[in-house]
Design a protein around this motif. Sequence first.
Motif, PDB file in Angstrom:
ATOM      1  N   LEU A 104       0.850  -1.181   0.000  1.00 21.11           N
ATOM      2  CA  LEU A 104       0.000   0.000   0.000  1.00 21.11           C
ATOM      3  C   LEU A 104       0.890   1.237   0.000  1.00 21.11           C
ATOM      4  O   LEU A 104       1.945   1.244   0.633  1.00 21.11           O
ATOM      5  CB  LEU A 104      -0.919  -0.008   1.231  1.00 21.11           C
ATOM      6  CG  LEU A 104      -1.915   1.142   1.403  1.00 21.11           C
ATOM      7  CD1 LEU A 104      -3.198   0.633   2.046  1.00 21.11           C
ATOM      8  CD2 LEU A 104      -1.338   2.263   2.267  1.00 21.11           C
ATOM      9  N   VAL A 105       0.455   2.275  -0.686  1.00 15.62           N
ATOM     10  CA  VAL A 105       1.160   3.558  -0.667  1.00 15.62           C
ATOM     11  C   VAL A 105       0.160   4.664  -0.359  1.00 15.62           C
ATOM     12  O   VAL A 105      -0.901   4.734  -0.995  1.00 15.62           O
ATOM     13  CB  VAL A 105       1.877   3.854  -2.000  1.00 15.62           C
ATOM     14  CG1 VAL A 105       2.496   5.251  -1.977  1.00 15.62           C
ATOM     15  CG2 VAL A 105       2.956   2.807  -2.280  1.00 15.62           C
ATOM     16  N   ILE A 132       4.149   7.395   1.760  1.00 20.16           N
ATOM     17  CA  ILE A 132       4.461   6.366   2.762  1.00 20.16           C
ATOM     18  C   ILE A 132       4.184   5.012   2.129  1.00 20.16           C
ATOM     19  O   ILE A 132       3.062   4.747   1.669  1.00 20.16           O
ATOM     20  CB  ILE A 132       3.613   6.529   4.033  1.00 20.16           C
ATOM     21  CG1 ILE A 132       3.845   7.910   4.656  1.00 20.16           C
ATOM     22  CG2 ILE A 132       3.936   5.432   5.037  1.00 20.16           C
ATOM     23  CD1 ILE A 132       2.886   8.225   5.796  1.00 20.16           C
ATOM     24  N   GLY A 133       5.211   4.166   2.090  1.00 15.43           N
ATOM     25  CA  GLY A 133       5.063   2.832   1.536  1.00 15.43           C
ATOM     26  C   GLY A 133       4.984   1.783   2.626  1.00 15.43           C
ATOM     27  O   GLY A 133       5.772   1.803   3.578  1.00 15.43           O
ATOM     28  N   LYS A 140       7.684  10.391  -4.419  1.00 15.14           N
ATOM     29  CA  LYS A 140       7.489   9.604  -5.643  1.00 15.14           C
ATOM     30  C   LYS A 140       7.915   8.150  -5.479  1.00 15.14           C
ATOM     31  O   LYS A 140       8.686   7.602  -6.271  1.00 15.14           O
ATOM     32  CB  LYS A 140       8.252  10.260  -6.809  1.00 15.14           C
ATOM     33  CG  LYS A 140       7.753  11.665  -7.121  1.00 15.14           C
ATOM     34  CD  LYS A 140       8.507  12.295  -8.285  1.00 15.14           C
ATOM     35  CE  LYS A 140       7.985  13.692  -8.573  1.00 15.14           C
ATOM     36  NZ  LYS A 140       8.717  14.354  -9.682  1.00 15.14           N
ATOM     37  N   LEU A 141       7.408   7.510  -4.430  1.00 12.44           N
ATOM     38  CA  LEU A 141       7.680   6.087  -4.235  1.00 12.44           C
ATOM     39  C   LEU A 141       7.077   5.271  -5.377  1.00 12.44           C
ATOM     40  O   LEU A 141       6.108   5.695  -6.025  1.00 12.44           O
ATOM     41  CB  LEU A 141       7.085   5.610  -2.912  1.00 12.44           C
ATOM     42  CG  LEU A 141       7.660   6.193  -1.615  1.00 12.44           C
ATOM     43  CD1 LEU A 141       6.981   5.554  -0.413  1.00 12.44           C
ATOM     44  CD2 LEU A 141       9.173   6.010  -1.534  1.00 12.44           C
ATOM     45  N   ASN A 142       7.656   4.104  -5.609  1.00 14.36           N
ATOM     46  CA  ASN A 142       7.103   3.190  -6.602  1.00 14.36           C
ATOM     47  C   ASN A 142       5.691   2.769  -6.192  1.00 14.36           C
ATOM     48  O   ASN A 142       5.269   2.942  -5.049  1.00 14.36           O
ATOM     49  CB  ASN A 142       8.002   1.972  -6.780  1.00 14.36           C
ATOM     50  CG  ASN A 142       9.308   2.326  -7.457  1.00 14.36           C
ATOM     51  OD1 ASN A 142       9.417   3.366  -8.120  1.00 14.36           O
ATOM     52  ND2 ASN A 142      10.322   1.487  -7.300  1.00 14.36           N
TER      53      ASN A 142
END
Length: 488
Positions: A6-7, A24-25, A37-39
């Motif tokens: 989940l992001v 938040i990843g 800019k998390l995957n």
Amino acid sequence: MPDFDLVVRNGTVATAADVFRADIGVVDRRIAAIGAKLNRGRREIEAEGRIVTPGGVDSHCHIEQRSSMGVMTADDFFTATRSAACGGTTTVIPFAAQYRGMSLRQVVKDYHACAEPKAAVDYAFHLFISDPTEHVCGQELPALIKDGYTSFKIYTTYDALKLDDRQILEVLSVARRERALVMVHAENHDVIAWLSERLLAAGHSAPRFHAVAHAPLAEREATSRAISLAELVDVPILIVHVSAREAMEQIRSAKARGLKVYGETCPQYLFLTADDIAKPGVEGAKFCCSPPPRDHAAQEAVWAGLRNGTFQVFSSDHAPYRFDASGKLPKGDKTTFKDIANGVPGIELRLPLLFSEGVRQGRLDLNAFVALTATNHAKLYGLHPKKGTIAVGSDADIAIWDPKRETEITAGILHDNVGYTPYEGRKLRGWPVTVLSRGRIVVEDGQLAAQRGSGAFLPCALSEAAKPLGMPVPELAFVAETSGAAIV
């Protein structure tokens, strides 16, 4: 393949120390990454324009607990934790309540049997200590502390709960030796009893006289006495549900002397007054709690205490009793102030009230809000950094707030089982619209999405907050020197 389960994207993240924009990843129920800019994740939550805080920790609530008067709270572990989650709280620490003659170990087993099949969010337990026998202090309590029950509450009032000063010293000495944290309900029992007898004899039995009997000086004296006993033993203590300036001054004075004395206050002391208890008939019973709400000057003093470090934690002291013969009114409209079950509900509104009237009104910044509602609770009770913060490795307990959402409080929008709220009609700005517990969505669009029994028990570690100062206490040093044995 997605990198994350989940992001949460583009939110304004607030911790007790910082405010920053980030994604938040979450992986395997924990926070795995914080950054820009998390995957992608298997599921994504857009938090643009939202404030993202740690899920709240409520370290003072009474759930599925029979009171010292024999009255059962209205909420069981499902309805209470459902209500907590819908208000942004993802960890609760209620009490396993020992009454006289009870085995502490059996009490803990009984409360686990209530919580395990019902709790929708994670939970730990404090202990009530009302019967500090040699067996309890010498065997049961030390063993339970080692098992993760590292805090307990004692009372200086209520016939079925109060300890005398010698008993308090015995409990404090166990806490010092085992590094546990003692919470104190500080009111002078005899002052309250003396005033109550005279009020009733004069025909003053309405709910409003509850506030008269529970005088601020009764709270002040007991707070001062508890601090003095803790100072003798050199053990930290936390004074719970502080209502007014008189007791606050005792806490501040102790802190100025270098003592480890912590303070807690609650919504009722910011948003209610004795005028509410004075409502006509028995309506005022809805607002009766101990200590009682005071006046507007006391409210301002409590706000100041939240800002100046007098208080480390803001808890609900959720004590939900229905407004009928099963709860607040055991004798119907003939119920006197001494018959009323003490306590008010507040587990769902604790965070929204403080966010709206603290953060949105400029009384508190976001960092203080997070510290008072989550981080400091987790630190005091041995749950940090697993709980109470947004950090890599912490549980993904997250509340996502719409800071502009306007809500009028009514009993009908809440998720407890009480049937009324003392905050009826109050208009709030800001509300937690999505809540995560260990990475799972437990509240979405204001509705519970978690299953009953999906919460987990949390053993508490020993806390640095409970570590003795190591200050020399001449009286104990003399006794130890002359007897050749340690006193605590």
